[in-house]
Design an enzyme around this catalytic site. Sequence first.
Site, PDB file in Angstrom:
ATOM      1  N   GLY A  49      48.893  40.157  44.056  1.00  0.00           N
ATOM      2  CA  GLY A  49      49.457  41.393  43.506  1.00  0.00           C
ATOM      3  C   GLY A  49      48.868  42.636  44.147  1.00  0.00           C
ATOM      4  N   ARG A  79      52.422  35.904  47.518  1.00  0.00           N
ATOM      5  CA  ARG A  79      51.610  35.018  46.668  1.00  0.00           C
ATOM      6  C   ARG A  79      51.534  33.580  47.193  1.00  0.00           C
ATOM      7  NH1 ARG A  79      49.512  37.077  42.185  1.00  0.00           N
ATOM      8  NH2 ARG A  79      50.425  38.923  41.229  1.00  0.00           N
ATOM      9  N   ASP A 102      42.056  33.547  43.284  1.00  0.00           N
ATOM     10  CA  ASP A 102      42.752  32.459  43.973  1.00  0.00           C
ATOM     11  C   ASP A 102      42.709  32.653  45.482  1.00  0.00           C
ATOM     12  OD1 ASP A 102      43.444  31.126  41.760  1.00  0.00           O
ATOM     13  OD2 ASP A 102      45.607  31.525  41.865  1.00  0.00           O
ATOM     14  N   LYS A 132      39.908  41.886  45.390  1.00  0.00           N
ATOM     15  CA  LYS A 132      40.983  42.760  44.906  1.00  0.00           C
ATOM     16  C   LYS A 132      41.637  42.180  43.666  1.00  0.00           C
ATOM     17  CE  LYS A 132      44.553  41.336  44.969  1.00  0.00           C
ATOM     18  NZ  LYS A 132      45.877  40.760  44.715  1.00  0.00           N
ATOM     19  N   THR A 133      41.861  42.923  42.658  1.00  0.00           N
ATOM     20  CA  THR A 133      42.806  42.639  41.568  1.00  0.00           C
ATOM     21  C   THR A 133      42.665  43.726  40.518  1.00  0.00           C
ATOM     22  OG1 THR A 133      43.511  41.198  39.762  1.00  0.00           O
ATOM     23  CG2 THR A 133      41.233  40.944  40.436  1.00  0.00           C
ATOM     24  N   ASP A 163      43.304  43.390  37.633  1.00  0.00           N
ATOM     25  CA  ASP A 163      42.911  42.758  36.370  1.00  0.00           C
ATOM     26  C   ASP A 163      41.416  42.873  36.084  1.00  0.00           C
ATOM     27  OD1 ASP A 163      45.511  42.077  36.289  1.00  0.00           O
ATOM     28  OD2 ASP A 163      45.239  39.916  36.450  1.00  0.00           O
TER      29      ASP A 163
HETATM   30  P1  FBP Z   1      46.357  39.470  41.281  1.00  0.00           P
HETATM   31  O1  FBP Z   1      45.350  38.652  40.533  1.00  0.00           O
HETATM   32  O2  FBP Z   1      46.972  38.781  42.430  1.00  0.00           O
HETATM   33  O3  FBP Z   1      45.773  40.786  41.676  1.00  0.00           O
HETATM   34  O4  FBP Z   1      47.571  39.827  40.296  1.00  0.00           O
HETATM   35  C1  FBP Z   1      47.424  39.837  38.913  1.00  0.00           C
HETATM   36  C2  FBP Z   1      48.517  40.575  38.214  1.00  0.00           C
HETATM   37  O5  FBP Z   1      48.251  41.942  38.303  1.00  0.00           O
HETATM   38  C3  FBP Z   1      48.627  40.114  36.774  1.00  0.00           C
HETATM   39  O6  FBP Z   1      47.910  40.790  35.852  1.00  0.00           O
HETATM   40  C4  FBP Z   1      50.095  40.220  36.521  1.00  0.00           C
HETATM   41  O7  FBP Z   1      50.514  39.429  35.498  1.00  0.00           O
HETATM   42  C5  FBP Z   1      50.645  39.793  37.820  1.00  0.00           C
HETATM   43  O8  FBP Z   1      49.782  40.333  38.788  1.00  0.00           O
HETATM   44  C6  FBP Z   1      52.075  40.104  37.986  1.00  0.00           C
HETATM   45  O9  FBP Z   1      52.457  40.116  39.316  1.00  0.00           O
HETATM   46  P2  FBP Z   1      53.879  39.655  39.860  1.00  0.00           P
HETATM   47  O10 FBP Z   1      54.907  39.914  38.801  1.00  0.00           O
HETATM   48  O11 FBP Z   1      54.079  40.499  41.065  1.00  0.00           O
HETATM   49  O12 FBP Z   1      53.738  38.206  40.181  1.00  0.00           O
END
Ligand code: FBP
Length: 423
Positions: free
Chosen positions: A94, A158, A189, A215-216, A218
């Site tokens: 993300g 992803r 991941d 990075k995230t 979250d």
């Molecule tokens: P990452 O861990 O890859 O940074 O993404 C997490 C996140 O932000 C979650 O909180 C959210 O549910 C998800 O991405 C949604 O992303 P998408 O709808 O683009 O798959």
Amino acid sequence: MAINSNGPSPGRFASLYSEVQTSRLNHPLPLPSVLKSSFKVVDGPPSYAAGNPEEIAKLFPCLFGQPSASLVPTGADPSELGGNLKIGVVLSGGQAPGGHNVISGIFDYLQDRAKGSTVYGFRGGPAGIMKCKYVELTPEFIYPYRNQGGFDMICSGRDKIETPEQFKQAEDTVTKLELDGLVVIGGDDSNTNACLLAENFRSKNMKTRVIGCPKTIDGDLKSKEVPTSFGFDTACKIYSEMIGNVMTDARSTGKYYHFVRLMGRAASHITLECALQTHPNITIIGEEVSAKKQTLKNVTDYIVDVICKRAELGYNYGVILIPEGLIDFIPEVAKIESEKMLISMVETELEKRKSEGQYAGNFSRQSHFFGYEGRCGLPTNFDSTYCYALGYAAGVLLHYGKTGLISSQASHAPPKQPPFEWR
Ligand code: FBP
């Protein structure tokens, strides 16, 4: 042409960018003091696993236990190591504000200390590595993205490199491009995947080293060694501003309860941080619900109790924060829009209490999901500076031949001015 302070004039982007975006292009990116002068990389304590060490040691026979690395100021100049490195970079998972600055940091390190090096950006995330889809990054290409949000410079994805065929595709790509290093910018991941790639390349005696950058939005990729993942600071500030606006709206009209669901599927850190920044009427934290083994009924009752008490005081409005992942913490229900489901349950319970004479208020509600709005905003000064330093340090680690490590910045002493004491 260097990208640092003497990149192309921001005026060139005036027709594309807003005034704010244009001013951000010129925002200075101070490096931690250790990165600004002469330094060397020294071995730190051996790596370890917080859990299942035997299992993890089996998965990473070449890398498990290798020392971490730290930068220390010294008379040595990394430029003496020579240049001409070929480095690939990929954005994985993300979007998170600051990713472009990680790439700028890698690029600038190589320009400053390993002249003649080449940087390739893999397009569309790990799929770009497997399909060998890349672009050579130049100062002109990178500059307009400096301090800007989003991952649109090379885009993300992803996909994961997991199967033997996919590992083979990755090997073919790094061999074709003669990569000395690969930087994977991603969440937990993606960094696990980066470590598997590093192990795979090392086990085959390939020259490509792999470094991760945390990075995230979250905020759930952190440890003693990795104080925070980038993007969390910006995302929480953007959401908090929006929540604050909704709170003011609620207070101005006295009419609505706003149910706000916030992004963060596996962790409620964003919801907690936004609650600390804005002080809403009710905040539900998924981890707390799970630890207390609460049911949906318990959560509904808690919300309804607060609404009833506020009604007694004459307040028929408020703001309620709900983490996106709440439902994952309550195994009894399937994945649905949690704020809408809670609204429906709260309405039913309030009607019941009204019929029993326990509630005499008025309940009108609005639902919101604040998610994608916060993932690509202009990075805050913290994320801008942090990301630039993360990328710069990733360049250092690759220059010193390190692999299977994550780039990290931490303050070892209470800083006088935040970035300068980071290591
Ligand atoms: P990452 O861990 O890859 O940074 O993404 C997490 C996140 O932000 C979650 O909180 C959210 O549910 C998800 O991405 C949604 O992303 P998408 O709808 O683009 O798959």
